[in-house]
Design an enzyme around this catalytic site. Structure first.
Site, PDB file in Angstrom:
ATOM      1  N   SER A 197       0.845  -1.202   0.000  1.00 61.82           N
ATOM      2  CA  SER A 197       0.000   0.000   0.000  1.00 61.82           C
ATOM      3  C   SER A 197       0.872   1.240   0.000  1.00 61.82           C
ATOM      4  O   SER A 197       1.959   1.259   0.602  1.00 61.82           O
ATOM      5  CB  SER A 197      -0.881   0.013   1.244  1.00 61.82           C
ATOM      6  OG  SER A 197      -1.516   1.267   1.373  1.00 61.82           O
TER       7      SER A 197
ATOM      8  N   TYR B  48      -0.636  -0.573   9.995  1.00 60.15           N
ATOM      9  CA  TYR B  48      -0.857  -0.956   8.593  1.00 60.15           C
ATOM     10  C   TYR B  48       0.350  -0.586   7.721  1.00 60.15           C
ATOM     11  O   TYR B  48       0.819  -1.387   6.905  1.00 60.15           O
ATOM     12  CB  TYR B  48      -2.125  -0.241   8.120  1.00 60.15           C
ATOM     13  CG  TYR B  48      -2.595  -0.546   6.738  1.00 60.15           C
ATOM     14  CD1 TYR B  48      -3.210  -1.757   6.440  1.00 60.15           C
ATOM     15  CD2 TYR B  48      -2.466   0.405   5.722  1.00 60.15           C
ATOM     16  CE1 TYR B  48      -3.677  -2.010   5.159  1.00 60.15           C
ATOM     17  CE2 TYR B  48      -2.933   0.150   4.449  1.00 60.15           C
ATOM     18  CZ  TYR B  48      -3.536  -1.053   4.170  1.00 60.15           C
ATOM     19  OH  TYR B  48      -3.994  -1.306   2.897  1.00 60.15           O
TER      20      TYR B  48
ATOM     21  N   LYS C 101       2.654  -3.115   5.680  1.00 62.19           N
ATOM     22  CA  LYS C 101       2.680  -3.040   4.218  1.00 62.19           C
ATOM     23  C   LYS C 101       4.091  -2.794   3.679  1.00 62.19           C
ATOM     24  O   LYS C 101       4.446  -3.296   2.615  1.00 62.19           O
ATOM     25  CB  LYS C 101       1.716  -1.957   3.721  1.00 62.19           C
ATOM     26  CG  LYS C 101       0.236  -2.335   3.864  1.00 62.19           C
ATOM     27  CD  LYS C 101      -0.069  -3.678   3.219  1.00 62.19           C
ATOM     28  CE  LYS C 101      -1.519  -3.846   2.828  1.00 62.19           C
ATOM     29  NZ  LYS C 101      -1.822  -5.218   2.370  1.00 62.19           N
TER      30      LYS C 101
END
Ligand code: NAI
Length: 303
Positions: free
Chosen positions: A151, A164, A168
């Site tokens: 991401s 996150y 990622k």
């Protein structure tokens, strides 16, 4: 039929981007294990077989072959069962798409350990577990292709996503490591940083006019736009493509840079903290990475 005779595992294929990739792979001739625990966005609560079963039904209705797996990616044992599902139903495994994901956004000083651990468990540990479970088969058959969803939240940055973003960016490192280690076995590994309107992006706040305009743009980025790149990357047409990070956003495709030194300074006799302040900093600061977020870098309308 770019994936004729291949068997693919797509994790998190009960909705969003994963479902579109699973359907596109089946349409390209692959037999597909549709894996999804049917989790809530945060991963909390009981799962459901229904989302994955719907994807299987969609593939079968279009004349494709699919099998349902409801095991979680987030443990070693269950990841082994996901890969075993491919072997049991279709006798082999050629493709792993690490796509399953959850979100637990929280500003850093309030992020609870369980928010960190659960997100890292699904994204980073889950990607390792499923990839690792397939690795002996890929090695034995001297072929295989991984695609992992990274991401721009990790590659560039975003607010409230330390868990996150770390997972990622970790996935980018995992993918490159697999590409290096398994090249000798004819196995490839690449990342996609996707963009799509899904339940994950529905959580983006839309209070100010600027945020509303951004969300309006996101809404038009349908998940299936990400599928052709995943199909290509796992096909034999991509036989020389490994260790790369791609992006897809609407009708755009991107190749991302990966970190390399951008500037160096050398001082005879070595550095003192004062010399770093006086001499190194002025030389290096011209190349400092801006204090920006994904949306600052992707500032134009994609469509
Ligand atoms: P989504 O929430 O629609 O799909 C994720 C799926 O993963 C869900 O169906 C969920 O049930 C499943 N899942 C969650 N935990 C699981 C587990 N432990 N085992 C198996 N399945 C599990 O999200 P979306 O947007 O389709 O995202 C797919 C991937 O793309 C994720 O890895 C996400 O981080 C990534 N991504 C998405 C972006 C976007 O714009 N939508 C942007 C950047 C990355």
């Amino acid at each position: 039929m770019m994936l004729q005779d291949k068997v693919a595992v797509v994790t998190g294929a009960g909705g969003g981007i994963g479902r579109e990739i699973a359907c596109a792979m089946a349409a390209a001739g692959a037999r597909v294990v549709v894996n999804d625990v049917g989790a809530s966005l945060s991963g909390a609560g009981a799962g459901s077989a229904a989302p994955g079963a719907q994807t299987v039904a969609l593939i079968e209705a279009a004349g494709g072959a699919a099998a349902l797996s409801t095991d979680s990616v987030a443990s070693w044992e269950s990841a082994q069962r996901i890969v075993a599902c491919a072997l049991d139903h279709f006798g082999r495994i050629d493709i792993v798409v690490n796509n399953a994901g959850i979100l637990r956004d929280q500003i850093f000083h309030k992020m609870a350990p369980e928010d960190w651990l659960s997100v890292v468990d699904v994204h980073l540990n889950g990607s390792f577990f499923v990839a690792r479970a397939a690795a002996p088969y890929f090695r034995a058959q001297q072929s295989g292709a991984y695609v992992h969803m990274t991401s721009t939240s990790g590659l560039i940055g975003n607010f409230g996503q330390a868990n996150y973003a770390a997972a990622k960016l970790g996935i980018a490192g995992l993918s490159k490591s697999i590409a290096l280690d398994m090249h000798r076995f004819g196995v490839r590994s690449n990342c996609i940083a996707p963009f799509a309107w899904s339940r994950m992006t529905e959580a983006i706040p839309a209070e100010t006019p600027e945020q509303q305009a951004r969300v309006e743009n996101l809404r038009r980025m349908t998940p299936e736009k990400n599928a052709p790149l995943a199909v290509f990357l796992t096909s034999d047409r991509a036989r020389d493509v490994t260790g790369q990070i791609f992006g897809s956003r609407g009708n755009e495709l991107f190749l991302f840079s990966q970190p390399r030194p951008v500037r160096s300074v050398h001082r005879d006799g070595g550095w003192t903290p004062e010399a770093i302040a006086d001499q190194a900093l002025p030389a290096l600061s011209a190349q400092f990475v801006p204090h920006d977020r994904s949306e600052d870098v992707f500032s134009w309308d994609p469509l």
